[in-house]
Enzyme design. Structure first.
Site, PDB file in Angstrom:
ATOM      1  N   ASN A  17       0.869  -1.176   0.000  1.00 38.92           N
ATOM      2  CA  ASN A  17       0.000   0.000   0.000  1.00 38.92           C
ATOM      3  C   ASN A  17       0.909   1.230   0.000  1.00 38.92           C
ATOM      4  O   ASN A  17       1.496   1.564   1.022  1.00 38.92           O
ATOM      5  CB  ASN A  17      -0.900  -0.032   1.250  1.00 38.92           C
ATOM      6  CG  ASN A  17      -1.746   1.219   1.383  1.00 38.92           C
ATOM      7  OD1 ASN A  17      -1.792   2.058   0.470  1.00 38.92           O
ATOM      8  ND2 ASN A  17      -2.417   1.364   2.506  1.00 38.92           N
ATOM      9  N   LYS A  19       0.098   4.271  -0.255  1.00 38.64           N
ATOM     10  CA  LYS A  19      -0.543   5.466   0.331  1.00 38.64           C
ATOM     11  C   LYS A  19      -0.308   6.678  -0.590  1.00 38.64           C
ATOM     12  O   LYS A  19      -0.319   6.517  -1.796  1.00 38.64           O
ATOM     13  CB  LYS A  19      -0.027   5.674   1.764  1.00 38.64           C
ATOM     14  CG  LYS A  19      -0.172   4.384   2.597  1.00 38.64           C
ATOM     15  CD  LYS A  19       0.017   4.564   4.067  1.00 38.64           C
ATOM     16  CE  LYS A  19      -0.171   3.224   4.760  1.00 38.64           C
ATOM     17  NZ  LYS A  19      -0.092   3.295   6.204  1.00 38.64           N
ATOM     18  N   HIS A 104      -9.487   1.065   4.970  1.00 34.73           N
ATOM     19  CA  HIS A 104      -8.197   1.259   5.634  1.00 34.73           C
ATOM     20  C   HIS A 104      -8.399   2.212   6.813  1.00 34.73           C
ATOM     21  O   HIS A 104      -9.185   3.160   6.720  1.00 34.73           O
ATOM     22  CB  HIS A 104      -7.165   1.825   4.654  1.00 34.73           C
ATOM     23  CG  HIS A 104      -5.783   1.817   5.227  1.00 34.73           C
ATOM     24  ND1 HIS A 104      -5.346   2.790   6.089  1.00 34.73           N
ATOM     25  CD2 HIS A 104      -4.763   0.934   5.090  1.00 34.73           C
ATOM     26  CE1 HIS A 104      -4.099   2.499   6.458  1.00 34.73           C
ATOM     27  NE2 HIS A 104      -3.731   1.381   5.865  1.00 34.73           N
ATOM     28  N   GLU A 106      -6.793   4.649   7.875  1.00 33.25           N
ATOM     29  CA  GLU A 106      -6.588   6.076   7.572  1.00 33.25           C
ATOM     30  C   GLU A 106      -7.819   6.651   6.878  1.00 33.25           C
ATOM     31  O   GLU A 106      -8.187   7.805   7.100  1.00 33.25           O
ATOM     32  CB  GLU A 106      -5.315   6.245   6.718  1.00 33.25           C
ATOM     33  CG  GLU A 106      -4.064   6.052   7.573  1.00 33.25           C
ATOM     34  CD  GLU A 106      -2.873   5.444   6.849  1.00 33.25           C
ATOM     35  OE1 GLU A 106      -2.866   5.437   5.602  1.00 33.25           O
ATOM     36  OE2 GLU A 106      -1.961   4.966   7.540  1.00 33.25           O
ATOM     37  N   GLU A 176      -5.200  -4.948  10.518  1.00 31.79           N
ATOM     38  CA  GLU A 176      -4.191  -3.911  10.711  1.00 31.79           C
ATOM     39  C   GLU A 176      -4.464  -3.185  12.030  1.00 31.79           C
ATOM     40  O   GLU A 176      -5.281  -2.250  12.068  1.00 31.79           O
ATOM     41  CB  GLU A 176      -4.245  -2.895   9.563  1.00 31.79           C
ATOM     42  CG  GLU A 176      -3.900  -3.474   8.215  1.00 31.79           C
ATOM     43  CD  GLU A 176      -3.313  -2.416   7.285  1.00 31.79           C
ATOM     44  OE1 GLU A 176      -2.205  -2.631   6.792  1.00 31.79           O
ATOM     45  OE2 GLU A 176      -3.953  -1.364   7.080  1.00 31.79           O
ATOM     46  N   GLY A 182       2.605   2.382  10.750  1.00 39.09           N
ATOM     47  CA  GLY A 182       3.551   3.488  10.600  1.00 39.09           C
ATOM     48  C   GLY A 182       4.260   3.867  11.889  1.00 39.09           C
ATOM     49  O   GLY A 182       4.910   4.909  11.957  1.00 39.09           O
ATOM     50  N   SER A 221       3.557  -2.056  10.272  1.00 38.61           N
ATOM     51  CA  SER A 221       5.003  -2.108  10.510  1.00 38.61           C
ATOM     52  C   SER A 221       5.639  -3.441  10.111  1.00 38.61           C
ATOM     53  O   SER A 221       6.560  -3.913  10.776  1.00 38.61           O
ATOM     54  CB  SER A 221       5.326  -1.766  11.966  1.00 38.61           C
ATOM     55  OG  SER A 221       4.973  -0.410  12.237  1.00 38.61           O
TER      56      SER A 221
END
Ligand code: 13P
Length: 267
Positions: A17, A19, A104, A106, A176, A182, A221
């Protein structure tokens, strides 16, 4: 579960991904670097998900029969309409896109992508022959409050409500944990596998035996250094990789770590 009912061998899958990283011209360079490395990799599904504006460059660079499949990072559930800034399934298909990340964290956090919207998008994706990668995961506060099981339960039930059972082999679920994205704080293999096992049980409850064949991949991560141990867990079928997927060497190392640990059960 009998062998004949097994409609998907849970072939390992690694998706990158990207992003909001890489312009179209940078995309060409990164794709070429990845393809060069993964050329001979077998028994695994590989996906890269660049930004919308890089899909054309990625598609062109990959050519028609690449080992790397193309994915998008979200889509709208409608075919077309007055939805400024949105992209639909048929628009993605035109660029050879085969997968789409939905829900996701985010997008859940910044763009109000709710469980209900994810459910509508997943059903729409299937109707446009796109494989949904539906993401779920708890925040640190939720984990510390002992709410992980309840949160995952709600996300799975609501985000996959109405998903057609006869298309179940096309579905991928990504666990996730938000606190691991991150941050460099990866879930331990045991922590991750516990949630993957819970998700698999929920999927069997919702979809019957075929639910056990849905691939459940881990994200948060994932790096070359931790991939071997994560991928060795019995309920982890691959990885959804953020930062490390922007480095062809690191992405390749994660792919290599995934492949021998989880050979195709049909081989
Ligand atoms: P990182 O691998 O950078 O933690 O990102 C994970 C992720 O969000 C993949 O979708």
């Amino acid at each position: 579960m009998s062998k004949t009912k097994r409609i998907n061998p849970r072939r390992p899958l690694v998706a990158g991904n990207w992003k909001m990283h890489r312009t179209a011209s940078d995309t060409k360079v990164l794709i070429e670097d990845i393809v060069k490395r993964v050329d001979r990799v077998a028994n695994i599904d590989l996906v890269v998900c660049p930004p919308f504006t890089s899909l054309a460059a990625a598609h062109e660079t990959l050519g028609r029969h690449s080992i790397l499949a193309l994915g998008a990072q979200t889509m709208h559930s409608s075919k077309e309409g007055a939805f400024t800034g949105e992209i639909s399934g048929p628009m993605l298909r035109e660029f050879g896109v085969r997968y789409v990340i939905l829900g996701h964290s985010e997008r859940r956090q910044y763009d109000n992508e709710t469980n209900e919207k994810v459910a509508a998008k997943a059903i729409a994706a299937i109707s446009y022959h796109l494989r949904p990668i539906v993401c779920v995961g708890e925040t640190l506060t939720q984990r510390e409050a002992g709410e992980t099981t309840a949160i995952i339960d709600t996300q799975i039930h609501t985000s996959l409500a109405g998903f057609p059972v006869d298309q179940i082999e096309e579905l991928v679920v990504a666990y996730e944990p938000v606190w691991a994205i991150g941050t460099g704080k990866v879930a331990t293999p045991t922590q991750a596998n516990q949630v993957h096992r819970q998700i698999r049980k929920l999927l069997v409850k919702m979809f019957g035996d075929p639910g056990a064949s849905i691939r459940i991949i881990y994200g948060g991560s994932v790096k070359p250094e931790n991939a071997v141990d994560l991928m060795a867990e019995p309920d982890i079928d691959g990885a959804l990789v953020g930062g490390a997927s922007l480095d062809a060497r690191a992405f390749f190392d994660i792919i290599e770590a995934t492949r021998p640990a989880r050979p195709n059960v049909n081989d």
